[in-house]
Enzyme design. Structure first.
Site, PDB file in Angstrom:
ATOM      1  N   TYR A 230       0.836  -1.209   0.000  1.00  0.00           N
ATOM      2  CA  TYR A 230       0.000   0.000   0.000  1.00  0.00           C
ATOM      3  C   TYR A 230       0.870   1.258   0.000  1.00  0.00           C
ATOM      4  O   TYR A 230       0.590   2.222  -0.713  1.00  0.00           O
ATOM      5  CB  TYR A 230      -0.926  -0.001   1.225  1.00  0.00           C
ATOM      6  CG  TYR A 230      -1.574   1.341   1.480  1.00  0.00           C
ATOM      7  CD1 TYR A 230      -2.571   1.823   0.632  1.00  0.00           C
ATOM      8  CD2 TYR A 230      -1.163   2.140   2.550  1.00  0.00           C
ATOM      9  CE1 TYR A 230      -3.147   3.061   0.851  1.00  0.00           C
ATOM     10  CE2 TYR A 230      -1.736   3.376   2.773  1.00  0.00           C
ATOM     11  CZ  TYR A 230      -2.728   3.836   1.917  1.00  0.00           C
ATOM     12  OH  TYR A 230      -3.287   5.073   2.128  1.00  0.00           O
TER      13      TYR A 230
ATOM     14  N   SER B 267      -2.657  13.604   7.753  1.00  0.00           N
ATOM     15  CA  SER B 267      -3.626  13.253   6.713  1.00  0.00           C
ATOM     16  C   SER B 267      -5.058  13.239   7.243  1.00  0.00           C
ATOM     17  O   SER B 267      -5.304  12.832   8.381  1.00  0.00           O
ATOM     18  CB  SER B 267      -3.278  11.867   6.179  1.00  0.00           C
ATOM     19  OG  SER B 267      -4.398  11.298   5.528  1.00  0.00           O
TER      20      SER B 267
ATOM     21  N   LYS C 234      -3.243  21.329  -2.493  1.00  0.00           N
ATOM     22  CA  LYS C 234      -2.272  20.265  -2.821  1.00  0.00           C
ATOM     23  C   LYS C 234      -2.748  19.441  -4.010  1.00  0.00           C
ATOM     24  O   LYS C 234      -3.896  18.972  -4.020  1.00  0.00           O
ATOM     25  CB  LYS C 234      -2.091  19.341  -1.607  1.00  0.00           C
ATOM     26  CG  LYS C 234      -1.226  18.110  -1.868  1.00  0.00           C
ATOM     27  CD  LYS C 234      -0.995  17.324  -0.586  1.00  0.00           C
ATOM     28  CE  LYS C 234      -0.064  16.153  -0.766  1.00  0.00           C
ATOM     29  NZ  LYS C 234      -0.677  14.973  -1.339  1.00  0.00           N
TER      30      LYS C 234
ATOM     31  N   HIS D 238       0.502  13.364  -6.202  1.00  0.00           N
ATOM     32  CA  HIS D 238       0.081  12.423  -5.156  1.00  0.00           C
ATOM     33  C   HIS D 238       1.043  11.230  -5.083  1.00  0.00           C
ATOM     34  O   HIS D 238       0.629  10.101  -4.813  1.00  0.00           O
ATOM     35  CB  HIS D 238      -1.342  11.934  -5.450  1.00  0.00           C
ATOM     36  CG  HIS D 238      -2.188  11.721  -4.227  1.00  0.00           C
ATOM     37  ND1 HIS D 238      -3.181  12.567  -3.837  1.00  0.00           N
ATOM     38  CD2 HIS D 238      -2.191  10.736  -3.297  1.00  0.00           C
ATOM     39  CE1 HIS D 238      -3.765  12.111  -2.745  1.00  0.00           C
ATOM     40  NE2 HIS D 238      -3.168  11.000  -2.388  1.00  0.00           N
TER      41      HIS D 238
ATOM     42  N   ARG E  25       0.033   8.261  -7.210  1.00  0.00           N
ATOM     43  CA  ARG E  25      -1.002   7.350  -6.716  1.00  0.00           C
ATOM     44  C   ARG E  25      -2.401   7.679  -7.217  1.00  0.00           C
ATOM     45  O   ARG E  25      -3.353   7.008  -6.863  1.00  0.00           O
ATOM     46  CB  ARG E  25      -1.007   7.361  -5.178  1.00  0.00           C
ATOM     47  CG  ARG E  25       0.294   6.865  -4.591  1.00  0.00           C
ATOM     48  CD  ARG E  25       0.447   7.279  -3.149  1.00  0.00           C
ATOM     49  NE  ARG E  25      -0.389   6.541  -2.226  1.00  0.00           N
ATOM     50  CZ  ARG E  25      -0.066   5.365  -1.689  1.00  0.00           C
ATOM     51  NH1 ARG E  25       1.080   4.797  -2.000  1.00  0.00           N
ATOM     52  NH2 ARG E  25      -0.866   4.779  -0.838  1.00  0.00           N
TER      53      ARG E  25
HETATM   54  C1  LIG Z   1       0.917   5.609   2.052  1.00  0.00           C
HETATM   55  C2  LIG Z   1       0.541   6.933   1.474  1.00  0.00           C
HETATM   56  C3  LIG Z   1      -0.619   7.550   1.889  1.00  0.00           C
HETATM   57  C4  LIG Z   1      -0.966   8.799   1.381  1.00  0.00           C
HETATM   58  N1  LIG Z   1      -2.072   9.430   1.861  1.00  0.00           N
HETATM   59  C5  LIG Z   1      -2.327  10.696   1.467  1.00  0.00           C
HETATM   60  C6  LIG Z   1      -3.379  11.415   2.079  1.00  0.00           C
HETATM   61  O1  LIG Z   1      -4.063  10.924   2.967  1.00  0.00           O
HETATM   62  N2  LIG Z   1      -3.599  12.684   1.651  1.00  0.00           N
HETATM   63  C7  LIG Z   1      -2.853  13.271   0.652  1.00  0.00           C
HETATM   64  O2  LIG Z   1      -3.079  14.431   0.304  1.00  0.00           O
HETATM   65  N3  LIG Z   1      -1.826  12.612   0.085  1.00  0.00           N
HETATM   66  C8  LIG Z   1      -1.539  11.345   0.474  1.00  0.00           C
HETATM   67  N4  LIG Z   1      -0.486  10.686  -0.060  1.00  0.00           N
HETATM   68  C9  LIG Z   1       0.380  11.385  -1.021  1.00  0.00           C
HETATM   69  C10 LIG Z   1       1.499  12.121  -0.279  1.00  0.00           C
HETATM   70  O3  LIG Z   1       0.991  13.179   0.491  1.00  0.00           O
HETATM   71  C11 LIG Z   1       2.538  12.713  -1.230  1.00  0.00           C
HETATM   72  O4  LIG Z   1       1.890  13.500  -2.208  1.00  0.00           O
HETATM   73  C12 LIG Z   1       3.399  11.654  -1.919  1.00  0.00           C
HETATM   74  O5  LIG Z   1       3.582  10.526  -1.097  1.00  0.00           O
HETATM   75  C13 LIG Z   1       4.769  12.247  -2.251  1.00  0.00           C
HETATM   76  O6  LIG Z   1       5.532  11.339  -2.946  1.00  0.00           O
HETATM   77  P1  LIG Z   1       6.690  10.441  -2.268  1.00  0.00           P
HETATM   78  O7  LIG Z   1       6.024   9.412  -1.443  1.00  0.00           O
HETATM   79  O8  LIG Z   1       7.367   9.874  -3.475  1.00  0.00           O
HETATM   80  O9  LIG Z   1       7.587  11.349  -1.473  1.00  0.00           O
HETATM   81  C14 LIG Z   1      -0.137   9.431   0.420  1.00  0.00           C
HETATM   82  C15 LIG Z   1       1.032   8.790   0.003  1.00  0.00           C
HETATM   83  C16 LIG Z   1       1.379   7.561   0.521  1.00  0.00           C
HETATM   84  C17 LIG Z   1       2.664   6.933   0.091  1.00  0.00           C
END
Ligand SMILES: Cc1cc2nc3c(=O)[nH]c(=O)nc-3n(C[C@H](O)[C@H](O)[C@H](O)COP(=O)(O)O)c2cc1C
Length: 424
Positions: free
Chosen positions: A58, A140, A287, A311, A314
């Site tokens: 995940y 988050s 964001k 993101h 993702r």
């Molecule tokens: C496990 C996981 C959960 C995430 N959950 C959120 C979230 O709840 N809200 C959000 O805005 N971004 C979420 N993101 C995105 C991160 O805020 C961020 O944009 C991203 O992880 C940055 O890339 P990096 O992991 O390569 O540093 C999530 C990312 C991951 C890896």
């Protein structure tokens, strides 16, 4: 599958459980040795072993073909440094001020959902670790710990909301975040629909998690996580729930037949941002922006900052990398609001590249969650120290003494030049 249930595998698992009871608990040891960790990527290797497969999957995964994720990593290789020498750099500092607060470095932890399933009290470990290390942190909205508890533990953490296009729910959550004392609200806008995370399905991950034999086996074969995070959480705090999606408590993290309520996310539009701006007196950050016109629109509505982000790859697959979107956005709105960025940052060198391309602040996601999972708050502090040390060293080697000195003049573009795609 055959390998998973082999006698050898059972023997390995038995040894792990024995080690925990005899070596760890017997010797009063609480967390893993962090001395062997030299770079952020080392946390990922440790987390891969420590976490049950579906949970690691995940965090590590992205959407569909992982093209956005690959673009993010690739984008840093498009730039090389052009250094300056024989400058006295002994008095260099990476300190920066953002929204009236001074940070040791222009670095923060990106918001990550369900962190408290990966690390014991994960959101709090991330928030207090960040505060201790002098960096930023965004909690988050998909978290399993009440936002009020995180605000109490780390009063300067920011809150990230996933809001649906439903005014009543927007107002109620914004008021709750304000009452908890948060100074900065981040609205994530790149989630109009649930992403196609095939990798989660293949890895056996879902929210809520569905109890299964496979999941039980993952627990048995990852005893340190099972005892130190999962059972400890359930015994001390009960089954975790989504606490902050809206103003009221959401679904539990484990359930066989409960569905999560994602609200009308695809209704969210600029009018709702105006509504939030009118109601929220603190700093407002948007964001998930990749286009300069959207950045400019956020400025018009009165946002105080944007996070250039896909993101972490993702959401929509095959998006451009935030690092590639950054220069155009910084040029357009960099004088008006704080321009922040995230996606694939793993080294101090990556941070320098973003600063040179116009970023004021950089957020890092996955490595910090791995750090919290394997090392708790000390792991988070260690990860922050590694990044800060790399940044500080790179500033010396680049020939700069302050962040303001870092300009495009220090970069040499070695990657493919951008092609202009004609409109219409
Ligand atoms: C496990 C996981 C959960 C995430 N959950 C959120 C979230 O709840 N809200 C959000 O805005 N971004 C979420 N993101 C995105 C991160 O805020 C961020 O944009 C991203 O992880 C940055 O890339 P990096 O992991 O390569 O540093 C999530 C990312 C991951 C890896």
């Amino acid at each position: 599958m055959a390998n998973r249930f082999s006698t050898e595998r059972f023997a390995q698992i038995f040894t792990k459980w024995r080690e925990i009871f005899v070596a760890d608990i017997g010797a009063g040891r609480k967390s893993v040795a962090l001395n062997a960790i030299l770079s952020l990527d080392d946390f990922e290797k440790k987390a891969r072993r420590h976490l049950p497969g579906p949970l690691f999957g995940y965090i590590a995964g992205a959407s569909e073909t992982n093209a956005s994720l690959r673009n993010n990593a690739q984008s840093f290789t498009e730039y090389a440094f052009r250094t300056r020498v024989l400058r006295d750099v002994s008095k260099r500092s990476a300190k920066t001020t953002l929204f009236g607060r001074t940070y040791d470095a222009p670095i923060g932890i990106a918001p990550m959902g369900i962190s408290a399933l990966m690390a014991y009290r994960g959101d709090i470990a991330l928030a207090t670790g960040a505060a201790e290390a002098g960096i930023g942190m965004i909690m988050s909205g998909s978290s399993l710990i009440r936002l009020e508890d995180v605000a109490a533990a780390a009063p300067h953490a920011w809150f990230q909301a996933y809001l649906p296009g439903e005014p009543d729910r927007i107002d109620a959550l914004v008021d709750r975040v304000a009452n908890a004392g948060f100074e900065t609200l981040v609205l994530t806008v790149d989630t109009a629909a649930l992403a196609n995370r095939e990798n989660n399905i293949r890895a056996g991950f879902s929210t809520p998690l569905r109890p299964s034999l496979r999941l039980a086996w993952e627990g048995v074969s990852h005893p340190r996580w099972t005892i130190g995070t999962f059972l400890k959480t359930i015994i001390r705090h009960g089954i975790p729930h989504f606490e902050n999606s809206y103003a009221t408590r959401g679904a539990p993290i484990i359930a066989s037949n409960v569905m999560r309520d994602f609200g009308k996310k695809d209704h969210l539009n600029w009018k709702h941002l105006e509504r939030i701006r009118a109601r929220w007196n603190g700093n407002l950050v948007v964001k998930g922006v990749l286009h300069p016109d959207d950045a400019a629109h956020a400025v018009e509505i009165g946002a105080n900052g944007i996070i250039v982000s896909n993101h972490g790859g993702r959401q929509l697959d095959a998006t451009m990398a935030p690092l590639d979107a950054l220069p155009g956005i910084a040029e357009r709105v960099g004088r008006d609001i704080a321009v922040m960025v995230d996606g694939g940052f793993r080294r101090g060198a990556d941070i320098v590249k973003a600063l040179a391309l116009g970023a004021d602040f950089i957020f890092v996601g996955r490595p910090f969650l791995y750090a919290a999972a394997v090392g708790g708050e000390p792991g988070v502090i260690k990860a922050a120290e590694i990044l800060k040390t790399e940044l500080h060293r790179n500033m010396a080697l680049l020939g700069v003494t302050s962040l303001e000195d870092i300009s495009p003049d220090y970069l040499f573009r070695i990657g493919p030049q951008q092609h202009t795609i004609p409109h219409g």
